[in-house]
Design a protein around this motif. Structure first.
Motif, PDB file in Angstrom:
ATOM      1  N   GLY A 259       2.177  12.405  -7.732  1.00  0.00           N
ATOM      2  CA  GLY A 259       1.681  11.103  -8.151  1.00  0.00           C
ATOM      3  C   GLY A 259       2.236  10.680  -9.482  1.00  0.00           C
ATOM      4  O   GLY A 259       2.023   9.564  -9.914  1.00  0.00           O
ATOM      5  N   GLU A 345       1.342   4.578  -3.366  1.00  0.00           N
ATOM      6  CA  GLU A 345       0.226   4.738  -4.298  1.00  0.00           C
ATOM      7  C   GLU A 345       0.547   4.096  -5.645  1.00  0.00           C
ATOM      8  O   GLU A 345      -0.320   3.462  -6.271  1.00  0.00           O
ATOM      9  N   GLN A 381      -5.682  -0.780   1.935  1.00  0.00           N
ATOM     10  CA  GLN A 381      -6.158  -0.583   0.565  1.00  0.00           C
ATOM     11  C   GLN A 381      -6.867  -1.822   0.023  1.00  0.00           C
ATOM     12  O   GLN A 381      -7.206  -1.886  -1.157  1.00  0.00           O
TER      13      GLN A 381
END
Length: 554
Positions: A259, A345, A381
């Motif tokens: 991430g 992400e 999302q």
């Protein structure tokens, strides 16, 4: 006349002994080149000779040993290193081909396999010196194979002038990264193989260790090295030349946490952030920056964060303003899904921070670009339709054949075009299309498994048992491999299905590339009689002045 090219090599000449025959300015230059490579030059000239002043200075300073004698044959076998029985490592003759001694020395050296260079006499040489640009560890050599040293020098200057400054320093930094990764991964491999913990003294973090398991040591220990290879291949040279110590640290840490960001040493511009976050999916076209749409160019100029696929070409990335943070996908075989998730992400996080995030993809986002998957993910999302914008791009599936002079639809030859993938999900082979004589088929993502694809097209699969069975492709079907379409190093290999595997194995691979198959491939480009394939290098399709046009002027 049979043409040939030289076998270019880089020789580690440290501690070598070079004989320099002559007293002119070129002899002084040869001594300088020898010294810069770490060798020991020995000058052979009579004691009464009038040395060039630069040569005399090197002798006076003790850099060059002067044997004050006329050349003797035994010099070749008595002045060299002890470990190779005193045979010299190379001979440089600077008196030119008209001197009878030049031919004699050349014959003697060739007979004893001693490398020899005679100025202005390619026929007397076993090696030649390149016109070289040196920037730290970076050396770039140009040769015209004896056709003209002045021309080689001119080309070398032009090439060097086109390079960004500090590229040599970048080579040093990236070389240090490579060495450090090799050392750490080697120690990690030993520790895991022995069932031991890794010593903290090697500066290896625990989270990096977690990536490697006993079941997959060899695959996991190479992840950072493969990522470094991706950086060297796909980062623009200007960005590589500007690499910083912080970038190096990011590379070394790049798989501590998928991430995390490995952006290229630039900070985000806070005052440029949009008050209303959104995501733009845009296609960057096949390669040449002039193939961008105006909409995508404007998106590049105005984005707060750019998340780019690794195959987005350097010419397009060079258009990104220096203020804009860039993250390039860390995709390689076995890591594609993880890298895809990482980008998605990061995009969502950016939107929620109020940023305009540009998801920059190669070609067109919806033509084998996984654009549909990304839009679906963003909707899950909670990002509404007005938060996600998709901009089309020029797909290589249609533009690459054009750049290779292949008309996919041609009257009386091909009346339809089929765009296929050569590789299905998770690397599985997709269902092969049947042969239709009037169809041109473009296979994307196929070259890495070209042998399997050709086999599937030309033979029935074990699962094909029911009639009527698929029409097989004739093995002599014309085809073309088009690599790096519209980029300066574009290459087109023209051949037939039965020879394409051999052609790629012999010529090598230059990704990204695609395969075009069908009779349209030979409409404008028939192979010469007796040839099984041809290779065409370079791209010359947009040489009419577009390069200097400001795409943002409308």
């Amino acid at each position: 006349m049979t043409s040939y090219v030289s076998l270019l090599t880089a020789t580690d000449a440290r501690s070598h002994v070079h004989l320099i025959i002559g007293t002119n300015p070129l002899a002084a230059a040869r001594c300088g080149q020898s010294l810069s490579s770490g060798a020991s030059p020995i000058l052979i000239a009579p004691g009464t000779a009038d040395l060039h002043y630069a040569l005399q200075k090197r002798v006076d300073d003790g850099e060059v040993k002067w044997i004050k004698e006329n050349f003797q044959d035994e010099h070749l076998f008595t002045l060299g290193r002890e470990e190779i029985d005193h045979v010299v490592d190379a001979v440089f003759v600077t008196s030119g081909p008209r001197d009878e001694l030049s031919a004699h020395i050349s014959v003697l050296c060739k007979r004893n396999r001693i490398p020899v260079n005679v100025v202005d006499a390619p026929q007397l040489c076993t090696f030649s010196l390149l016109s070289t640009h040196v920037d730290g560890p970076l050396q770039i050599g140009i040769t015209t194979n004896g056709r003209g040293c002045k021309l080689a020098s001119r080309i070398r200057r032009e090439v060097a002038a086109s390079l960004p400054p500090n590229l040599g320093s970048a080579c040093l930094r990236l070389g240090d990264v490579r060495r450090k990764i090799q050392e750490e991964d080697h120690l990690l491999h030993i520790a895991l193989a022995d069932g031991e913990d890794v010593d903290d003294s090697i500066d290896q973090s625990a989270s990096f260790n977690k990536l490697v398991t006993e079941a997959d040591i060899d695959a996991a220990k190479n992840r950072r090295m493969r990522w470094l290879s991706q950086i060297c291949e796909y980062w623009p040279l200007k960005r590589l030349a500007a690499i910083t110590d912080e970038d190096v640290s990011n590379i070394l840490r790049s798989y501590e946490d998928l991430g995390g960001s490995s952006s290229i040493g630039r900070s985000a511009s806070a005052d440029g952030a949009s008050s209303r976050g959104r995501i733009i999916l845009a296609g960057s076209g096949p390669g040449h920056p002039d193939m961008l749409t105006r909409a995508t160019y404007k998106a590049i100029q105005n984005a707060d964060l750019i998340l780019a696929d690794k195959l987005v070409p350097a010419g397009v990335l060079d258009l990104i303003p220096r203020r804009t943070p860039v993250h390039i996908a860390r995709k390689f075989p076995g890591n594609a899904d993880a890298a895809q998730n990482e980008l998605q992400e990061m995009a969502v996080t950016g939107v929620r921070e109020g940023k305009t995030v540009l998801r920059l993809k190669q070609g067109d986002p919806y033509v084998y670009g996984r654009g549909g998957e990304e839009v679906e993910y963003f909707r899950r999302q909670g990002l509404d339709h007005d938060k996600v914008i998709v901009l089309p791009g020029v797909t290589s599936a249609l533009s690459a054949p054009l750049f290779a002079a292949i008309p996919p639809t041609q009257r009386d030859v091909a009346d339809q075009v089929l765009i296929c993938t050569g590789t299905g999900k998770k690397g599985k082979a997709p269902a092969p299309p049947e042969y239709v004589a009037s169809r041109t088929v473009v296979f994307l993502m196929a070259l890495h498994r070209i042998e399997g694809l050709v086999g599937e097209l030309t033979t029935h699969l074990e699962t094909e048992t029911q009639a009527p069975r698929r029409v097989l492709w004739p093995r002599d079907t014309p085809c073309a491999v088009i690599e790096r379409a519209s980029c300066p190093d574009q290459r087109v290999i023209r051949t037939t299905l039965d020879k394409v595997v051999e052609a790629i194995e012999q010529e090598g691979s230059r990704p990204p590339g695609l395969l075009v198959a069908g009779r349209a491939c030979e409409f404008l480009n028939k192979l010469e009689k007796g040839r099984v394939w041809s290779v065409e290098e370079g791209f010359r399709g947009l040489n009419f002045g577009l390069e200097g046009v400001d795409l943002g002027g409308a």
